[in-house]
Design a protein around this motif. Structure first.
Motif, short mmCIF file in Angstrom:
data_model
loop_
_atom_site.label_atom_id
_atom_site.label_comp_id
_atom_site.label_asym_id
_atom_site.label_seq_id
_atom_site.Cartn_x
_atom_site.Cartn_y
_atom_site.Cartn_z
N UNK A 14 0.82 -1.21 0.00
CA UNK A 14 0.00 0.00 0.00
C UNK A 14 0.85 1.25 0.00
N UNK A 15 1.89 1.27 0.81
CA UNK A 15 2.79 2.43 0.84
C UNK A 15 3.47 2.64 -0.51
N UNK A 16 3.97 1.56 -1.09
CA UNK A 16 4.66 1.68 -2.37
C UNK A 16 3.69 2.02 -3.50
N UNK A 17 2.48 1.49 -3.43
CA UNK A 17 1.47 1.82 -4.45
C UNK A 17 1.16 3.31 -4.42
N UNK A 18 1.12 3.89 -3.23
CA UNK A 18 0.89 5.34 -3.12
C UNK A 18 2.10 6.13 -3.61
N UNK B 51 -2.14 4.21 -6.62
CA UNK B 51 -3.36 4.63 -5.92
C UNK B 51 -3.19 6.09 -5.51
N UNK B 52 -4.26 6.86 -5.53
CA UNK B 52 -5.66 6.45 -5.73
C UNK B 52 -6.11 6.45 -7.20
N UNK B 53 -5.16 6.67 -8.14
CA UNK B 53 -5.56 6.73 -9.55
C UNK B 53 -6.27 5.46 -9.99
N UNK B 54 -5.77 4.30 -9.56
CA UNK B 54 -6.43 3.03 -9.85
C UNK B 54 -7.02 2.51 -8.55
#
Length: 395
Positions: free
Chosen positions: A238-242, A247-250
């Motif tokens: 979650x941290x890396x996705x942000x 995220x939050x784009x996808x």
């Protein structure tokens, strides 16, 4: 000075004599010896701390009320180190020392390994977190009771729930072990049954720290949403996705992703993310209200999802002891099989066909409530949608 009359003395003696057999009986009962086996180290250690806290709280409450069926509850703890082999060793050690009512494993792999050995150790296992269908399917066991939702229960609501999820093209990112594999398979089946598609499926090995290669593939796929079934690596992902702008784009859709410990550790990254939850303080039952009030009085905060599920499992275990009038593991699970018990979800049956407790299911969304960011229930699915017991279970 007051001096009792002879009659008062005789009444007092008679009252004491009548009470002595009851006191002796209570003191003479075998205690409830619980083995708390959970992850104190390894990838699930943060979640394991919540499991332990929920069970300890249930034990403390029970002993403050005089015990369970007049029996003191004694807990011995073991670290499963987040691995099946360590879980088996810890459970066997405590079982052979007399603590043979086991509760607390998180992963399905650990629970399956322990379940396979219960008869050999003369033990019983109460499952409060592990979701894999095999536990109440081809690997079911008369000495294993599950008090949380199975994968099949979680995903029974997906066909209906998906109708409100925007998009037609999805990706899956799931942990590559039994639970994650079940989740990925079930979601893909649900999506394709509605004429939608899964264009990317990524299975992530346990112990993964760097999610950059997976995030790059997810960004390149340009999907409408990502089904995310990850627990041990959920915080890192979650941290890396942000950080990488995934995220939050996808949007993410969480399967067991919306745990309080993940939300608390990832800032605002999961805000507005929907997903299934096993427990939240929003569950509208007298049992949950009483639990939440008592928990807040002690800890000055709301209980987490994991603490609630663990506490609930301990409540069911204690009711098994009371129903059985025994602490023998086989007696306890036999008494629970087919019984209706008090739970945080209200009255709930333990299905005789597979020892699965049948309870409502919930979809939540991460919002600010009670001054904190947490999963807030926005839809409840009745227990009646629970799939029938697997024919592979031979009890």
């Amino acid at each position: 000075m007051f001096k009792p009359t002879r009659i008062q003395q005789l009444v007092a003696i008679a009252t004491l004599a009548a009470a002595l057999p009851l006191a002796a009986q209570a003191q003479g009962k075998d205690p409830v010896r619980v083995a708390l086996i959970t992850s104190k180290s390894g990838g699930f250690a943060t979640m394991g701390a919540d499991v332990a806290n929920g069970i300890r709280f249930a034990v403390e409450e029970a002993n403050a009320r005089g015990g369970v069926d007049g029996r003191k509850v004694i807990v011995a703890e073991g670290d499963d180190e987040s691995t099946p082999d360590a879980g088996r060793r810890a459970a066997e050690k405590l079982s052979r020392e007399g603590h043979n009512l086991i509760i607390g494993p998180i992963t399905s792999g650990i629970s399956l390994t322990i379940s396979q050995n219960l008869a050999r150790w003369d033990a019983a296992l109460i499952g409060t977190i592990s979701k894999a269908d095999r536990l109440t399917g081809d690997a079911c066991n008369t000495r294993f009771i599950r008090t949380n939702h199975s994968d099949a229960m979680d995903l029974a609501m997906i066909n209906d729930w998906l109708k409100g999820i925007p998009g037609n093209n999805f990706a899956i990112m799931a942990a590559d072990y039994i639970w994650g594999q079940d989740s990925a398979k079930s979601f893909e089946q649900a999506v394709t049954a509605q004429g939608k598609k899964v264009s990317l499926k990524l299975m992530v090995p346990m112990g993964t720290k760097d999610y950059a290669p997976y995030i790059q593939q997810l960004k390149a796929a340009k999907v409408d949403a990502i089904w995310t079934a990850e627990v041990a690596g959920a915080i890192a992902f979650t941290k890396q996705a942000a950080d990488f702008g995934l995220v939050p784009q996808t949007p993410l859709i969480g399967h067991a992703l919306l745990s309080n410990f993940v939300i608390n550790a990832t800032g605002n990254a999961l805000t507005n993310v929907p997903g299934n939850v096993g427990f939240t303080p929003d569950i509208d039952t007298p049992q949950t209200k009483a639990f939440v009030n008592a928990f807040k009085a002690k800890f000055n905060r709301m209980p987490s999802d994991t603490e609630g599920q663990a506490y609930n499992g301990a409540l069911v275990l204690f009711q098994g002891v009371t129903l059985a009038k025994s602490v023998k593991p086989e007696d306890v699970t036999k008494a629970l099989r087919g019984a209706t018990v008090d739970t945080l979800y209200g009255k709930a049956p333990v299905r005789a066909a597979d020892n699965q407790m049948v309870i409502p299911n919930y979809v939540a969304r991460v919002k600010t409530a009670d001054g904190v960011l947490r999963p807030v229930v926005e839809r409840t699915f009745p227990a009646s949608i629970t799939p029938a017991a697997s024919p592979a279970c031979k009890m």
